[in-house]
Design a protein around this motif. Structure first.
Motif, mmCIF file in Angstrom:
data_model
loop_
_atom_site.group_PDB
_atom_site.id
_atom_site.type_symbol
_atom_site.label_atom_id
_atom_site.label_comp_id
_atom_site.label_asym_id
_atom_site.label_seq_id
_atom_site.Cartn_x
_atom_site.Cartn_y
_atom_site.Cartn_z
ATOM 1 N N ALA A 66 -8.704 -1.930 -1.226
ATOM 2 C CA ALA A 66 -7.452 -2.408 -0.616
ATOM 3 C C ALA A 66 -6.257 -2.016 -1.488
ATOM 4 C CB ALA A 66 -7.502 -3.921 -0.416
ATOM 5 N N GLU A 67 -6.408 -2.192 -2.786
ATOM 6 C CA GLU A 67 -5.298 -1.869 -3.683
ATOM 7 C C GLU A 67 -4.954 -0.383 -3.626
ATOM 8 O OE1 GLU A 67 -4.003 -3.481 -7.853
ATOM 9 O OE2 GLU A 67 -5.643 -2.073 -8.138
ATOM 10 N N LEU A 100 -0.909 -5.987 2.610
ATOM 11 C CA LEU A 100 -2.150 -5.488 3.214
ATOM 12 C C LEU A 100 -3.142 -6.641 3.319
ATOM 13 C CD1 LEU A 100 -3.833 -3.092 4.261
ATOM 14 C CD2 LEU A 100 -4.546 -2.688 1.894
ATOM 15 N N LEU A 101 -3.464 -6.993 4.556
ATOM 16 C CA LEU A 101 -4.360 -8.118 4.830
ATOM 17 C C LEU A 101 -5.810 -7.670 4.825
ATOM 18 C CD1 LEU A 101 -4.916 -11.044 5.988
ATOM 19 C CD2 LEU A 101 -4.572 -10.026 8.263
ATOM 20 N N LEU A 102 -6.649 -8.346 4.049
ATOM 21 C CA LEU A 102 -8.083 -8.099 4.129
ATOM 22 C C LEU A 102 -8.588 -8.900 5.323
ATOM 23 C CD1 LEU A 102 -7.351 -7.559 1.008
ATOM 24 C CD2 LEU A 102 -9.815 -7.689 0.687
ATOM 25 N N VAL A 115 -7.987 -6.128 -9.608
ATOM 26 C CA VAL A 115 -6.745 -5.470 -9.151
ATOM 27 C C VAL A 115 -5.534 -5.990 -9.917
ATOM 28 C CG1 VAL A 115 -7.520 -4.977 -6.801
ATOM 29 C CG2 VAL A 115 -6.465 -7.188 -7.302
ATOM 30 N N SER A 116 -4.432 -5.241 -9.837
ATOM 31 C CA SER A 116 -3.231 -5.723 -10.510
ATOM 32 C C SER A 116 -2.116 -6.096 -9.538
ATOM 33 C CB SER A 116 -2.734 -4.703 -11.531
ATOM 34 O OG SER A 116 -2.514 -3.479 -10.882
ATOM 35 N N LEU A 117 -2.249 -5.697 -8.279
ATOM 36 C CA LEU A 117 -1.232 -6.120 -7.302
ATOM 37 C C LEU A 117 -1.326 -7.628 -7.088
ATOM 38 C CD1 LEU A 117 -1.246 -3.623 -4.270
ATOM 39 C CD2 LEU A 117 0.532 -3.935 -6.003
ATOM 40 N N LYS A 153 -1.074 3.778 -1.921
ATOM 41 C CA LYS A 153 -0.775 4.984 -1.141
ATOM 42 C C LYS A 153 0.308 4.728 -0.101
ATOM 43 C CE LYS A 153 -4.825 7.307 -0.086
ATOM 44 N NZ LYS A 153 -5.861 7.856 0.508
ATOM 45 N N GLU A 154 0.259 3.542 0.493
ATOM 46 C CA GLU A 154 1.155 3.223 1.608
ATOM 47 C C GLU A 154 2.392 2.444 1.153
ATOM 48 O OE1 GLU A 154 0.491 4.072 5.003
ATOM 49 O OE2 GLU A 154 -1.097 5.303 4.126
ATOM 50 N N GLU A 155 2.591 2.376 -0.158
ATOM 51 C CA GLU A 155 3.727 1.624 -0.715
ATOM 52 C C GLU A 155 3.771 0.183 -0.217
ATOM 53 O OE1 GLU A 155 7.167 4.034 -0.077
ATOM 54 O OE2 GLU A 155 6.508 5.508 -1.557
ATOM 55 N N ILE A 156 2.612 -0.444 -0.301
ATOM 56 C CA ILE A 156 2.492 -1.860 0.062
ATOM 57 C C ILE A 156 2.407 -2.655 -1.242
ATOM 58 C CG2 ILE A 156 0.948 -3.556 1.124
ATOM 59 C CD1 ILE A 156 0.138 -1.337 3.126
ATOM 60 N N ASP A 157 3.117 -3.764 -1.304
ATOM 61 C CA ASP A 157 3.286 -4.430 -2.598
ATOM 62 C C ASP A 157 2.385 -5.630 -2.860
ATOM 63 O OD1 ASP A 157 5.347 -2.648 -3.258
ATOM 64 O OD2 ASP A 157 6.736 -3.806 -2.020
ATOM 65 N N ALA A 158 1.591 -6.029 -1.879
ATOM 66 C CA ALA A 158 0.734 -7.196 -2.115
ATOM 67 C C ALA A 158 -0.492 -7.146 -1.215
ATOM 68 C CB ALA A 158 1.510 -8.479 -1.839
#
Ligand code: ATP
Ligand code: MG
Length: 389
Positions: free
Chosen positions: A272-273, A181-183, A308-310, A278-283
């Motif tokens: 973002a996290e 997920l890009l900020l 965050v922890s991701l 929710k969307e099963e995105i890992d980073a």
């Protein structure tokens, strides 16, 4: 002679057991960008991919292929029978056709056999074809070091002849390396960061924070345009648009002024996290580059990261603005990025932002905020757009 476009992929071919997974994904990605371009056929032949395309779409297809990650070279090619007489005649014909349009005095034949059963071997084949061209043309000589043109002969299930290698970006096919997920701000850096991570095979979604009505609709449009440009490389992108104004107001009211930026940054990360989970995105992915602004000192990054922890991927961390700008020009985001619309961060910009924030201090300041609720409210109201190439 049939015209086809051949595509070679470097790194993908090296991936051992995973090779088929990578190759098949690349084939699928190529089929996707070729949609709507008439009758195309995409097939693999011994670690190269070939595309049959109607002539009128050829140029556009090559343009699109250059933006498909995993591809190293693209060559408009001719597919011919795999026998020495055909190879000689076709090579000559292809070369003469190009000479009718372009001044060429020197050439070199380079042969390669993926099919080792084919005789003669590549050295002999190159020699024989070279000699045939010399004997049957005028005003041409061989130059093995710096020829005006190469005639490449590639022996696979079929024989392919081409003279041009158009460079693409390389990397790995999008979709072979998880999701990120890009900020995405409206600036120069974050689109480049998204591009670089997508190039490593990651499928990209994006989140943008705005402070509407303090930031304008045009600022929002600008970010959509940036995401849209990125889709040319990344395929479709889900863009989450989150209004941060409420959170910024709370911070502005209740926290020390100089911590405004760093605390809002922590909220951006948290939101973002939450979306990522929710969307099963890992980073998460950001366009941070060390030392560029006050919030991007090592201490600043530590404090932002701690919310965050991701894993947070920061592909630009060691690059300077000149390098980043060059890439943004190359990928076509620069002109949009420099449009002068306000960013949400500038709405409550502190006069002297902390450059060496301490995590304990920031956490202390945040105690007066209902972090969980603020995050949830922002997510409840967010809008989602599907951006497509
Ligand atoms: P950029 O050119 O990407 O805006 P920048 O040099 O302006 O970066 P900052 O504004 O400190 O640097 O932002 C650092 C990173 O934080 C950005 O690269 C982006 O990933 C994220 N970010 C900043 N503002 C926003 C925003 N409004 N929406 C989404 N992400 C943002
Ligand atoms: Mg910015």
């Amino acid at each position: 002679m049939d015209k086809v476009i051949s595509v070679s992929f470097g790194e993908v071919a090296l991936k051992g057991q995973n090779r088929y997974f990578f190759e098949n994904k690349l084939v699928r990605n190529i089929k996707n960008i070729a949609k709507g371009m008439g009758q195309t056929k995409v097939y693999k032949e011994q670690s190269k991919i070939y595309i049959e395309v109607e002539e009128e779409y050829e140029e556009e297809l090559i343009k699109r292929l250059r933006r498909v990650f995993g591809i190293v070279n693209i060559s408009p090619s001719y597919r011919i029978e795999k026998n020495i007489d055909d190879i000689k005649e076709s090579s000559l014909k292809i070369l003469e056709e190009i000479r009718s349009r372009r001044d060429i005095k020197t050439f070199k034949v380079a042969a390669n056999r993926a099919d080792k059963r084919f005789q003669p071997n590549s050295v002999e084949l190159a020699k024989e074809v070279g000699a045939y061209i010399l004997n049957n043309s005028e005003g041409l000589t061989v130059d093995v070091h710096n020829p005006d043109i190469y005639v490449y002969i590639d022996i696979r299930s079929n024989c392919y002849i081409y003279t041009d290698k158009i460079k693409a970006f390389g990397g790995l096919p999008v979709g072979t390396n998880g999701k990120g997920l890009l900020l995405l701000s409206g600036g120069i850096d974050s689109p480049v960061a998204g591009f670089m991570i997508a190039k490593r095979g990651v499928q990209i979604s994006a989140v943008h924070y705005h402070s509407y009505p303090f930031t304008s609709e045009r600022a929002e449009e600008k970010v959509k345009t940036l995401a849209e440009i990125l889709t040319n490389y990344c395929g479709k992108i889900k863009l989450y648009s989150v209004n941060l104004l409420n959170i910024q107001k709370e911070i502005n009211e209740k926290c020390p002024e100089d911590e405004m930026t760093i605390i809002s940054r922590r909220f951006m990360m948290r939101i973002a996290e939450k979306i990522a989970m929710k969307e099963e995105i890992d980073a998460l992915i950001t366009g941070e580059s060390l030392g560029q602004v006050a919030s991007q000192t090592i201490k600043g990054i530590h404090v932002t990261n701690s919310s965050v922890s991701l894993p947070v991927l920061r592909p630009l961390i060691g690059m300077d603005k000149v390098e980043i700008t060059e890439i943004s020009k190359e990928i076509g985001t620069f002109e949009t990025s420099i449009l002068p619309f306000e960013d949400c961060c500038t709405v409550f910009l502190p006069k002297h932002p902390v450059t060496r924030p301490k995590l304990e201090d920031i956490e202390e300041s945040e105690k007066v905020l209902d972090v969980k609720k603020l995050v949830e409210d922002a997510i409840d109201k967010m809008e989602v757009y599907e951006m497509r190439p």
